[in-house]
Scaffold this active site. Structure first.
Site, short mmCIF file in Angstrom:
data_model
loop_
_atom_site.label_atom_id
_atom_site.label_comp_id
_atom_site.label_asym_id
_atom_site.label_seq_id
_atom_site.Cartn_x
_atom_site.Cartn_y
_atom_site.Cartn_z
N ARG A 1 0.84 -1.20 0.00
CA ARG A 1 0.00 0.00 0.00
C ARG A 1 0.88 1.25 0.00
O ARG A 1 1.54 1.55 0.99
CB ARG A 1 -0.94 0.03 1.21
CG ARG A 1 -1.80 1.30 1.23
CD ARG A 1 -3.03 1.20 2.12
NE ARG A 1 -2.72 1.23 3.54
CZ ARG A 1 -3.64 1.36 4.51
NH1 ARG A 1 -4.93 1.47 4.17
NH2 ARG A 1 -3.29 1.36 5.78
N ASP B 1 -3.73 3.07 13.97
CA ASP B 1 -2.94 3.73 12.94
C ASP B 1 -3.54 5.10 12.69
O ASP B 1 -4.39 5.57 13.46
CB ASP B 1 -2.84 2.88 11.67
CG ASP B 1 -4.17 2.73 10.93
OD1 ASP B 1 -5.17 3.37 11.33
OD2 ASP B 1 -4.20 1.98 9.95
#
Length: 526
Positions: free
Chosen positions: A162, A445
């Site tokens: 990603r 996150d």
């Protein structure tokens, strides 16, 4: 340091960085920048224009101009063999030890995250690329300071990368005097160094695409992929991408996003935490979109239910995988009773996803792989996926995607404290170089920190009352931040608490709204 052909490298090239930052690789990224950065910047300006219209009261709807795309029968390309069974995927940063453990976890796939789980310090982004290259070649290993050795097992998860979102720059690489896109930097280096090696090993260059807001942003990625494949001489369609539907605007264009990327598309993912953040961010000026405490926004509330059911139906109609959301629980060996309760909740979440037709799901910790796999095994059996489950019973209207009612939802003093505590600690971790932080037995996150700070901003902006009647004001939140600052600074010395407090107050309090907390935070890291 300056370089030839308009390329200026602002970070050091130390250790094995020279294997990644080669002249040819940097030239590849520079050419990507020159070809596509003007369009990227135009699309970012379009985001700002759209936000202004939303602030003025516009509500999103399914696009009339693309009605034909939604009505026509078309399908994405068939998945390569190692992306057909994705029943459990593990995610994490590109830290060397974490990558080895994730690849060995028993999950079908591993998403190596250069985005929300990684602080983009120069050291992190370059070492992450080194680790990706070693993982592809199966040479990645580590001897820890305590003497423990980490190596790959015979069978490992399929690697998916990603890159950063379109909104982020990589300031350490300038081309013609301008910082390159973090997306193009991350993708370009991962692709140019590894694509052929991955193909030779029977896999391929696979990516997750974050933070897209519309099909034009997907079209840009598709053109990047076509250009890159042509440039290195591999067939178009070799790259496969799974797109995270983690913005409310993208939810109205799922068909169109898959259509733009149909040669390269592998599926869509329900990026649940960023999606909640997006709802708050996009409708921040509208009191009708005020949400309650984060803990009360479950996957069964109306707007989340509509979004996930539409995602499954859209994907399966188009032959694409529908990937479920994150289970962020971190098992603790100190409290078996709490673990049992949390694992039961994980199992319930994954049972709902597999029962709804999802083909796979995400976990944040290796100890969750077995639990999640068992739930999907119970539905899939020996089948690799359930693409044949078309969910033709699902009909979702625009109003359902915007139905943010949360039955019995409340805004509480404890909810304010939780948002402050999680957000402040996460920013301190991020500024310390750790973008995936274990906080209160959850792997947090940037997405979950974004919910925390945007909720506080929204509550202050609209002066909402707590369940005891006290209004949420600037002064109240600042007081809670000050208390949390003192408490956490005492408990966790060594973190950059002053900077964390400054950044958090900047992103959590009106009048101005920072589009992403990582933008001001990036100003403070090397």
């Amino acid at each position: 340091m300056g370089g030839a052909d308009g390329i200026e490298l602002g970070g050091p090239v130390e250790g094995r960085a020279g294997e990644i930052l080669t002249p040819s690789a940097l030239a590849f990224v520079a050419d990507l920048h020159r070809e596509f950065d003007p369009r990227r910047r135009e699309l970012l300006r379009a985001r700002a224009d759209r936000q202004a219209r939303l602030d003025a009261g516009e509500r999103p709807a399914f696009l009339e101009a693309t009605r034909g795309v939604r009505a026509d029968e078309w399908r994405v390309g068939s998945a390569p063999s190692d992306l057909r069974d994705r029943r459990v995927e593990i995610t994490g940063p590109t830290d060397r030890k974490m990558m080895i453990n994730a690849l060995n976890s028993g999950a079908r796939c591993f998403m190596a995250d250069l985005e929300d789980a990684t602080t983009p310090t120069w050291s992190n982004v370059v070492s992450g690329q080194v680790n990706l290259a070693d993982a592809v070649r199966r040479t990645i290993e580590l001897t820890a300071p305590d003497g423990r050795e980490y190596r790959l097992a015979d069978r490992t998860a399929t690697l998916i990368v990603r890159p950063r979102g379109w909104h982020l720059d990589e300031r350490h690489l300038l081309v013609d005097g301008r910082a390159v896109s973090g997306s193009l930097f991350d993708f370009g280096l991962a692709f140019v160094h590894n694509a052929r090696e991955q193909l030779d090993r029977g896999s391929g260059p696979y990516f997750y695409l974050p933070k897209l807001e519309n099909h034009l942003e997907a079209r840009l990625w598709n053109d990047v992929f076509s250009w890159a494949q042509d440039r290195v001489g591999i067939d178009r369609g070799t790259i496969r991408a799974t797109i995270l539907i983690e913005t409310i605007l993208a939810a109205f264009e799922m068909d169109e996003i898959l259509f733009e990327l149909r040669e390269h598309a592998a599926g869509l993912n329900a990026g649940r935490w960023d999606y909640i953040f997006s709802v708050i961010k996009k409708f921040r000026s509208d009191p009708a979109f005020v949400l309650p405490d984060r803990s009360q926004i479950t996957m069964t509330v109306p707007f989340m239910r509509a979004y996930t059911e539409l995602l499954v139906r859209t994907c399966h109609r188009r032959g694409a995988h529908a990937m479920g959301g994150m289970a962020a629980f971190i098992p603790s060996r100190r409290d078996p009773e709490a673990n049992a309760i949390a694992l039961a909740k994980v199992a319930e979440d994954k049972a709902r996803e597999s029962g709804d037709g999802f083909d796979g799901t995400w976990v944040a910790h290796p100890d969750l792989v077995e639990t999640a796999t068992a739930e999907f095994d119970g539905v899939l059996g020996e089948r690799p996926n359930q693409l044949d489950r078309l969910r033709e019973d699902v009909e979702i209207e625009a109003e359902q995607l915007l139905d943010v009612r949360v039955p019995d939802g409340t805004i509480t003093s404890a909810g304010v404290d939780a948002d402050v505590s999680v957000g402040l600690r996460y920013v301190a971790s991020w500024l310390s170089g750790v973008g995936a932080a274990a906080i209160d037995d959850l792997m947090e996150d940037a997405a979950t920190a974004e919910i925390s700070r945007s909720q506080l901003w929204q509550w202050v902006r609209h002066g909402v009352p707590l369940d005891d009647g006290e209004p949420v004001t600037d002064a109240l939140v600042r007081d809670r931040i000050a208390s949390a600052f003192e408490r956490h600074r005492a408990d966790l010395p060594g973190f950059p608490w002053e900077d964390a407090r400054s950044v958090f107050e900047r992103v959590a309090l009106p009048p101005g709204f920072e589009e992403f907390l990582t933008l001001p935070a990036y100003e403070l890291v090397d």
